[in-house]
Enzyme design. Structure first.
Site, PDB file in Angstrom:
ATOM      1  N   GLU A  32      47.922  -4.055  56.184  1.00 34.58           N
ATOM      2  CA  GLU A  32      47.767  -2.793  57.201  1.00 34.58           C
ATOM      3  C   GLU A  32      48.945  -1.829  57.192  1.00 34.58           C
ATOM      4  OE1 GLU A  32      46.780  -0.343  59.220  1.00 34.58           O
ATOM      5  OE2 GLU A  32      45.247  -1.728  59.443  1.00 34.58           O
ATOM      6  N   GLY A  38      43.034  -1.043  63.636  1.00 37.04           N
ATOM      7  CA  GLY A  38      42.630   0.246  62.976  1.00 37.04           C
ATOM      8  C   GLY A  38      42.386   1.361  63.973  1.00 37.04           C
ATOM      9  N   CYS A  40      39.549   2.326  65.311  1.00 38.31           N
ATOM     10  CA  CYS A  40      38.576   1.928  66.534  1.00 38.31           C
ATOM     11  C   CYS A  40      39.444   1.533  67.764  1.00 38.31           C
ATOM     12  CB  CYS A  40      37.616   1.001  66.160  1.00 38.31           C
ATOM     13  SG  CYS A  40      36.529   0.419  67.661  1.00 38.31           S
ATOM     14  N   GLY A 180      28.443  15.493  67.973  1.00 41.69           N
ATOM     15  CA  GLY A 180      28.162  14.055  67.873  1.00 41.69           C
ATOM     16  C   GLY A 180      28.828  13.416  68.634  1.00 41.69           C
ATOM     17  N   GLY A 268      32.882  15.232  62.120  1.00 44.85           N
ATOM     18  CA  GLY A 268      32.627  14.252  61.267  1.00 44.85           C
ATOM     19  C   GLY A 268      33.944  13.543  60.859  1.00 44.85           C
ATOM     20  N   HIS A 441      14.653  -6.637  89.912  1.00 44.54           N
ATOM     21  CA  HIS A 441      14.806  -5.173  90.871  1.00 44.54           C
ATOM     22  C   HIS A 441      15.613  -5.364  91.888  1.00 44.54           C
ATOM     23  CE1 HIS A 441      13.131  -2.114  92.914  1.00 44.54           C
ATOM     24  NE2 HIS A 441      13.182  -2.728  94.002  1.00 44.54           N
TER      25      HIS A 441
END
Length: 462
Positions: A32, A38, A40, A180, A268, A441
């Site tokens: 790394e 990373g 995320c 997105g 993107g 419920h």
């Protein structure tokens, strides 16, 4: 030093693969170059959700009177403290990965990894290079913000998602290019705390991968919150004048110019494939991503690839699932290939969006005979009590066999509810089985049962 597996990258694909491999008795090292966890954990999913939680709290405070609560004085969003909290959450999660690696005896090799051959990885750190050997190598290098030719990011005026998480001061105005998950979530956050936001989307609908009805409902909700949305439009260029961004936008009605403090490019992502030894080892690239088999082996024996760098949805949970399948196959187990038709997707705006399986349009295009059931949040007691009546649950069933083909949810809490739909699809659950599964419920999840009932003409509450 010899390992059973060396993994390049410690994101949700890499670190999960490493831990699962260690559980299976493998000696594992992870290379790394930056923070563990990373994009995320450090610059994506987790810090963004922290920002969105702050926005939600702020929104609650602004509308406290709607719930019978009076707050004296002005309610303000402290942008700096919101950002600081987000960074603190991310740092805490990254430290959690350190703990998990230590617990599972996973070695971290700091630096930039490059594949020399199918048994060797070279790691460069501060100008020093060292080689490490392994029986298997897994590439999990992730992706970065995509840059368009006419929208080059400078990190100051034209930014990507990473800079959007760490701005030193709140912009008064922002143009978001792309709608997105990244674009809509950050647009929602900044709008919620007072930034004037405009979204430009090239396609006819925002969140274009979602069911069309969901896209239109989200657009209505975001517009109601004050976000301007321009679809079927493209940003052709951005000129920086006196620190302001002047964007030329081509729309279906002609060319317009939009001036903002910041332009956020959210069009993107681009896989991180450069300089890691792919060309030298003749690893096949197909349409910009590494080509792999059902168990993520490349065309080179002993070299695997997972996550955003291979074909499939670029989602953290997909990378994690791929990593587990990959190392289980390496370890000699018999995992099932991942079914990409049953991958849930979530967008954490308000209302939230969650989906899995076929949209209504796709099912019709495939020539399937379907039944569609829809239940609105306006008819949900829990949604009314929560003051969150925007949204609905839409379910698509095969008309002949009753099998659930797709689920498309928009509304409060739907990102937590979608897992039920994934399990139902994996078990090939029918509409009648959903109807007969008693839901508690009052809950938002009752809408799932009611939507199934609506498909078969048995719905009670609408």
């Amino acid at each position: 030093m010899n390992y059973d597996i060396i993994i390049l990258g410690s994101g949700p694909g890499g670190y999960v693969a490493a831990i699962r491999a260690s559980q299976l008795g493998k000696k594992v090292a992870v290379v790394e170059k930056a923070e563990l966890g990373g994009i995320c954990l450090n610059w994506g999913c987790i810090p963004t959700k922290s920002l969105l939680k702050s926005a939600q709290i702020f929104d609650y405070l602004k509308h406290a009177a709607d719930y019978g609560i009076e707050i004296s004085g002005e309610t303000k969003a402290d942008f700096t403290k919101i950002i600081q909290r987000s960074r603190g959450v991310a740092e805490g999660m990254s430290k959690g990965i350190q703990y998990l690696f230590k617990k599972n005896n996973i070695e971290v090799i700091t630096g930039f990894g490059k594949i020399i051959d199918n048994k060797t990885v070279e790691v460069e750190n501060n100008g020093q290079k060292a080689n490490y050997s392994a029986e298997n190598i897994i590439i999990a290098t992730g992706a970065r913000s995509k840059e368009l030719p006419g929208l080059k990011q400078d990190g100051k005026n034209i930014i990507g998602y990473r800079e959007a998480l760490t701005l030193s001061q709140q912009p008064k105005t922002m143009l978001v290019v792309g709608s997105g998950a990244i674009g809509t979530e950050l647009a929602f956050f900044y709008n919620s705390i007072g930034t004037k936001v405009t979204i430009v989307e090239f396609l006819p609908n925002i969140v274009p991968l979602e069911d069309e009805e969901v896209s239109k409902q989200l657009a209505r909700s975001l517009k109601k919150a004050g976000i301007e949305i321009i679809t079927e439009a493209s940003v052709e260029s951005v000129e920086i004048i006196d620190g302001k961004c002047k964007s030329k936008v081509n729309t279906k009605k002609g060319e317009i110019f939009i001036e903002t403090d910041i332009v956020l490019s959210a069009v993107g992502i681009t896989p991180n494939l450069e300089n890691i030894g792919l060309e030298e080892n003749k690893i096949v690239i197909e349409k910009g991503k590494i080509k792999v088999d059902d168990f993520y082996q490349t065309n080179v024996s002993g070299i695997y690839a997972i996550g955003d760098i291979v074909h499939g949805p670029a989602l953290a949970h997909v990378a994690s699932a791929e990593g587990i399948i990959c190392v289980e196959k390496i370890a000699g187990l018999n995992p099932h290939p991942l079914n990409y038709e049953r991958i849930p997707g979530c967008i954490y705006t308000s209302p939230e969006v969650a989906s899995v399986g076929m949209t209504e349009k796709h099912a019709i295009e495939k020539g399937l005979e379907i039944k569609v059931g829809k239940f609105p949040y306006t008819a949900s007691g829990k949604a009314s009590a929560a003051g969150a009546k925007d949204g609905f649950v839409k379910l698509i069933f095969d008309a002949k066999y009753g099998e659930l083909l797709g689920a498309h949810l928009i509304g409060a809490n739907v990102t937590e509810m979608i897992a039920e739909m994934v399990v139902a699809m994996n078990l090939e659950t029918t509409g009648h089985e959903l109807i007969k599964s008693v839901h508690p419920h009052p809950t938002m999840s009752e809408a799932i049962m009611e939507a199934a009932a609506a498909a078969y003409g048995e719905v009670i509450h609408i």
